[in-house]
Design a protein around this motif. Structure first.
Motif, PDB file in Angstrom:
ATOM      1  N   PHE A  74       0.827  -1.211   0.000  1.00 30.64           N
ATOM      2  CA  PHE A  74       0.000   0.000   0.000  1.00 30.64           C
ATOM      3  C   PHE A  74       0.862   1.262   0.000  1.00 30.64           C
ATOM      4  N   ALA A  75       2.068   1.173   0.592  1.00 31.92           N
ATOM      5  CA  ALA A  75       2.934   2.342   0.654  1.00 31.92           C
ATOM      6  C   ALA A  75       3.631   2.620  -0.668  1.00 31.92           C
ATOM      7  N   GLU A  76       3.977   1.566  -1.398  1.00 31.91           N
ATOM      8  CA  GLU A  76       4.752   1.728  -2.629  1.00 31.91           C
ATOM      9  C   GLU A  76       3.903   1.706  -3.886  1.00 31.91           C
ATOM     10  N   SER A  77       2.634   1.288  -3.781  1.00 32.80           N
ATOM     11  CA  SER A  77       1.790   1.170  -4.969  1.00 32.80           C
ATOM     12  C   SER A  77       0.395   1.691  -4.662  1.00 32.80           C
ATOM     13  N   ASN A  78      -0.225   2.250  -5.667  1.00 32.41           N
ATOM     14  CA  ASN A  78      -1.597   2.741  -5.553  1.00 32.41           C
ATOM     15  C   ASN A  78      -2.610   1.734  -6.103  1.00 32.41           C
ATOM     16  N   GLU A  79      -2.133   0.559  -6.486  1.00 31.66           N
ATOM     17  CA  GLU A  79      -3.004  -0.431  -7.116  1.00 31.66           C
ATOM     18  C   GLU A  79      -4.093  -0.963  -6.187  1.00 31.66           C
ATOM     19  N   PRO A  80      -3.804  -1.229  -4.883  1.00 34.48           N
ATOM     20  CA  PRO A  80      -4.915  -1.677  -4.022  1.00 34.48           C
ATOM     21  C   PRO A  80      -6.042  -0.658  -3.924  1.00 34.48           C
ATOM     22  N   ARG A  81      -5.719   0.617  -3.869  1.00 32.56           N
ATOM     23  CA  ARG A  81      -6.770   1.644  -3.826  1.00 32.56           C
ATOM     24  C   ARG A  81      -7.517   1.713  -5.150  1.00 32.56           C
ATOM     25  N   ALA A  82      -6.786   1.535  -6.246  1.00 39.48           N
ATOM     26  CA  ALA A  82      -7.450   1.512  -7.554  1.00 39.48           C
ATOM     27  C   ALA A  82      -8.402   0.336  -7.654  1.00 39.48           C
ATOM     28  N   LEU A  83      -7.974  -0.817  -7.146  1.00 39.00           N
ATOM     29  CA  LEU A  83      -8.847  -1.993  -7.163  1.00 39.00           C
ATOM     30  C   LEU A  83     -10.096  -1.751  -6.336  1.00 39.00           C
ATOM     31  N   LEU A  84      -9.929  -1.189  -5.147  1.00 41.89           N
ATOM     32  CA  LEU A  84     -11.084  -0.956  -4.274  1.00 41.89           C
ATOM     33  C   LEU A  84     -12.054   0.035  -4.900  1.00 41.89           C
ATOM     34  N   SER A  85     -11.539   1.055  -5.579  1.00 43.48           N
ATOM     35  CA  SER A  85     -12.414   2.037  -6.226  1.00 43.48           C
ATOM     36  C   SER A  85     -13.215   1.395  -7.358  1.00 43.48           C
TER      37      SER A  85
END
Length: 430
Positions: A74-85
């Protein structure tokens, strides 16, 4: 590995515990459509199972964010937030469809918007490793179009195959298990940190499916509906996109030139095929459905009873056997491709896949064969898989005279049967 397993277990537990209350909510909300001509269930069954699966997804990502090693994702990538959105948007569209039956074109537009939201937050394909060519960089428009296309195809493939109890959840669980092993090997064995988000997505997806399956197996008590099928299709596509186009080409230069790396490091370019193999059966069902409906002059989104699982039922397979056959073929294709990434030159892998395919074809030709568990496992398997004992027919006993006796016994046909004498008024309790 322990943190991934903990995330998986938390996701499965939250999904499992919330599915029961969600079922009651769906009944109260009236999300129980009437039985349609293409349906195979006999009683109205509530939908909206995707609500429990979505909260399981949120719980899994929340727990992973507070773990020591996974918090770095979560600190190095924004992909988990993109997935959740993207998952939240597609889940909301699915909930509305489960309740109000929205138009197919509106759903298609919502799927494209959800994919676009993920692209805007960085979850997109930036380059492709092409065998024989090397690393091909994509323009922003090319990456966006390819990402949206892959997401829409995967969502609809999973949605189309959701026609039998436990079918979609089980097949996606098998596919995500193979994808988890593949992505974890990239991250752990090859040291490619860009594969960590895809590994997390696969673990969470497995937890969502495993937690929902006990409520969805035949006979299902609740359906996941479009709110669940479209969401798990999006998560599956997000993992494939993450590991396909996010691997840095500079990392692969450690193994030599780009072109030689593409040949030698098979797991790097296998993502081109892995997303297709893990949804091979749903994708084939999707293509056949589009061709079949277009040939008849119908809309590609018009529902019918021509899917692969419907054909298995028409051949003579039972509901459970049709689901197990689809599971088998999904496992053969997904894990066969996974084994090929480990050792592409091994002939034993090809022979094993061919042998398992032969077993699958043999099972397809025995629709009326009923599996029976061995005698030592009779108490732990469902009743439909137990061996039935044949009771020999006996001749009915001849009518006999009823002869009362002094001790409260009655003679029937030469045999004496004890019975309780009626209490006398004197001995009755006052």
């Amino acid at each position: 590995m322990r943190e991934y397993l903990l995330t998986l277990c938390i996701t499965a537990a939250v999904t499992y515990l919330l599915t029961g209350p969600v079922r009651k909510f769906a009944i109260v909300a009236g999300a129980m459509p009437e039985i349609r001509a293409r349906d195979v269930h006999r009683e109205p069954t509530p939908r909206l199972g995707g609500i429990a699966m979505f909260f399981g997804l949120c719980a899994g990502l929340l727990v992973a964010d507070h773990l020591t090693n996974l918090s770095e994702v979560f600190a190095e990538s924004n992909e988990p937030r993109a997935l959740l959105s993207g998952a939240a948007l597609i889940w909301l569209i699915g909930v509305l469809d489960d309740k109000f039956e929205i138009d197919a074109l509106i759903k298609l537009g919502g799927q494209m918007i959800a994919a676009g939201v993920m692209v805007m937050q960085g979850l997109t394909i930036l380059w492709l490793p092409v065998p024989g060519v090397g690393i091909v960089a994509l323009t922003p428009w090319q990456g966006t179009l390819l990402t949206v296309a892959l997401v829409v195809i995967t969502i609809n493939a999973v949605n189309f195959v959701d026609g039998l109890d436990g079918l979609a959840a089980g097949m996606v669980c098998i596919a995500s298990a193979a994808f988890f092993m593949y992505a974890y090997r990239l991250w752990y064995s090859y040291g490619i940190e860009a594969a960590a988000p895809a590994t997390l997505f696969a673990a969470v997806l497995m937890g969502m499916c495993l937690g929902f399956l006990p409520h969805n197996m035949h006979p299902a008590r609740i359906f996941m509906g479009d709110s669940g099928s479209m969401m798990i299709g999006l998560v599956l596509a997000a993992g494939a996109i993450s590991v396909t186009g996010q691997v840095d080409p500079d990392v692969m230069n450690l193994y030599g030139s780009e072109r030689s790396t593409v040949y030698s490091m098979v797991p790097v370019y296998i993502p081109l095929l892995m997303p297709l193999t893990i949804i091979a059966i749903p994708a084939a069902d999707l293509i056949l459905a589009i061709v079949r409906r277009t040939w008849r002059g119908q809309s590609p989104f018009a529902a019918d009873r021509g899917h692969l699982h419907h054909r298995l039922l028409e051949v003579g397979h039972s509901h459970s056997r049709a689901v197990l056959i689809m599971y088998f073929w999904s496992a053969v294709i997904a894990f066969g491709t996974l084994a090929y990434t480990v050792n592409a030159a091994s002939m034993w892998i090809v022979l094993a896949i061919a042998m398992l395919s032969g077993v699958g074809l043999f099972l397809l030709l025995l629709p009326r064969f009923t599996p029976r568990a061995p005698r030592w496992a009779q108490r732990i398997v469902p009743p439909r898989y137990r061996r039935r004992t044949v009771v020999p027919a006996t001749a009915p006993e001849p009518a006999a005279d009823w002869t009362p006796s002094l001790n409260g016994a009655t003679a029937i046909g030469g045999r004496t049967h004890e019975h309780e004498a009626e209490p006398s008024p004197a001995g009755a309790r006052r």
